[in-house]
Motif scaffolding. Structure first.
Motif, PDB file in Angstrom:
ATOM      1  N   ARG A 150       0.663  -1.207  -0.179  1.00 30.51           N
ATOM      2  CA  ARG A 150      -0.131   0.080   0.058  1.00 30.51           C
ATOM      3  C   ARG A 150       0.841   1.225   0.073  1.00 30.51           C
ATOM      4  O   ARG A 150       0.415   2.558  -0.007  1.00 30.51           O
ATOM      5  CB  ARG A 150      -0.970   0.115   1.307  1.00 30.51           C
ATOM      6  N   TYR A 294      -5.020  -8.394   3.118  1.00 31.62           N
ATOM      7  CA  TYR A 294      -5.465  -6.874   2.502  1.00 31.62           C
ATOM      8  C   TYR A 294      -6.536  -6.376   3.170  1.00 31.62           C
ATOM      9  O   TYR A 294      -6.720  -5.147   3.680  1.00 31.62           O
ATOM     10  CB  TYR A 294      -5.820  -7.067   1.008  1.00 31.62           C
ATOM     11  N   ASP A 295      -7.424  -7.461   3.554  1.00 32.28           N
ATOM     12  CA  ASP A 295      -8.534  -6.847   4.617  1.00 32.28           C
ATOM     13  C   ASP A 295      -8.146  -6.484   5.687  1.00 32.28           C
ATOM     14  O   ASP A 295      -8.778  -5.437   6.390  1.00 32.28           O
ATOM     15  CB  ASP A 295      -9.507  -8.146   4.906  1.00 32.28           C
ATOM     16  N   GLU A 298      -6.719  -2.860   5.533  1.00 34.86           N
ATOM     17  CA  GLU A 298      -7.853  -1.904   5.764  1.00 34.86           C
ATOM     18  C   GLU A 298      -8.502  -1.748   7.037  1.00 34.86           C
ATOM     19  O   GLU A 298      -8.876  -0.438   7.208  1.00 34.86           O
ATOM     20  CB  GLU A 298      -8.930  -2.273   4.556  1.00 34.86           C
ATOM     21  N   ASN A 302      -8.543   1.933   9.083  1.00 32.66           N
ATOM     22  CA  ASN A 302      -9.766   2.799   9.292  1.00 32.66           C
ATOM     23  C   ASN A 302      -9.859   2.680  10.581  1.00 32.66           C
ATOM     24  O   ASN A 302     -10.416   3.824  11.434  1.00 32.66           O
ATOM     25  CB  ASN A 302     -10.930   1.712   8.806  1.00 32.66           C
TER      26      ASN A 302
END
Length: 311
Positions: A150, A294-295, A298, A302
């Protein structure tokens, strides 16, 4: 003392390291004096090991030194946070010797210097460090690699050095620009294993250089995320509070079984007490039947944004 040669002087974990054994994983530096923090030398430790070791035990832990024997590799002696002696066993692979020097030996060096070594990976996000801790195989390095995908930077992999500044703010010092990734993780990221060196002979875990995405300056530690394998289908996140934070910091201290024998229990408790209320602390439970890196990135981003730390 080893003659100072440019090729043998390195900087890692915030320390200047003078080594008789080449350590290609570490950034090289040039110095003009004998002022180094750690010296690594070869020595015959077989007699000393026979004198102090007990049968069926691989470690001898005393107040100012740690000695251990890795069958087929070497005997290692770490003294006073300043010296590492290595007695290689005939036929041992240099890559395996280096793995123990940069892992267990450096963990002992940091503890002796009263630098808290957490077992995990640390990522730089908007000028702050976030640690990902967990048991071996939890997916710490894989999750850190997903952050690198990322565009974020790595601060440390495997051993995270944490100190306190004058305001008792925890600070993470960069270790060295390399990750350790399993073949399965390389495949998920579309990375060819032929491009990387296995950590052990016939091993499926690889050394992955990350020079271009390595944070070189110390950063304040803003949060710790404990990664565990869960039995549910979805990722779950929980806040870790109060006294549980003491236990988690102890549990995830690298080579924590050194602490008591080294006389560092009081120091570890006092250091932890100054850290626990200055950071966010969460547990992430991930399913084991699918790739979730990847989850997880995120979710962490967040959560940090909710707490006001990503702008």
């Amino acid at each position: 003392m080893i003659n100072i040669l440019k090729k043998n002087v390195y900087k890692a974990f915030g320390l200047t390291i003078l080594s008789e054994i080449p350590l290609p994983e570490l950034p090289q530096i040039n110095i003009e004096s004998n002022r180094t923090d750690v010296v690594i030398e070869k020595a015959d430790l077989s007699t000393l090991w026979s004198q102090y070791s007990n049968r069926n035990e691989d470690f001898v832990i005393e107040k100012d030194w740690v000695m251990f024997h890795m069958p087929g590799t070497a005997i290692f002696l770490v003294q006073n946070g300043r010296r590492i002696l290595v007695s290689p066993i005939n036929g041992a692979h240099e890559s395996e010797i280096r793995l123990y020097i940069l892992g267990t030996c450096m963990g002992a060096i940091l503890l002796h210097r009263k630098i808290l070594p957490l077992h995990g990976s640390a990522i730089a996000i908007n000028g702050k460090a976030y640690a990902i801790v967990g048991d071996s195989g939890a997916g710490k390095s894989t999750l850190a690699s997903a952050f690198l995908k990322r565009g974020f930077q790595l601060v440390s992999d495997d051993v995270i050095p944490v100190t306190l500044n004058n305001e008792n703010t925890p600070i993470v010092t960069p270790s060295y620009p390399q990750q350790k990734l399993w073949l399965e993780s390389l495949n998920h990221f579309g990375m060819e294993s032929n491009n990387y060196q296995p950590l052990f002979v016939r091993e499926t875990k690889f050394a992955v250089p990350v020079q271009s995405q390595f944070a070189v300056e110390p950063l304040p530690l803003a949060g710790v995320f404990e990664l565990v394998k869960g039995d549910k289908e979805e990722i779950e996140i929980y806040s870790i509070q109060s006294l549980k934070r003491f236990y988690k910091l102890y549990y995830h201290t690298y080579r924590n079984f050194f602490i008591q024998g080294s006389g560092l229990m009081e120091w570890h408790f006092n250091t932890s007490s100054k850290i626990i209320n200055k950071i966010d602390f969460y547990q992430l439970q991930r399913p084991i039947n699918r790739f979730t890196a990847y989850d997880l990135t995120e979710l962490i981003l967040n959560k940090i944004k909710v707490e006001g730390k990503v702008q």
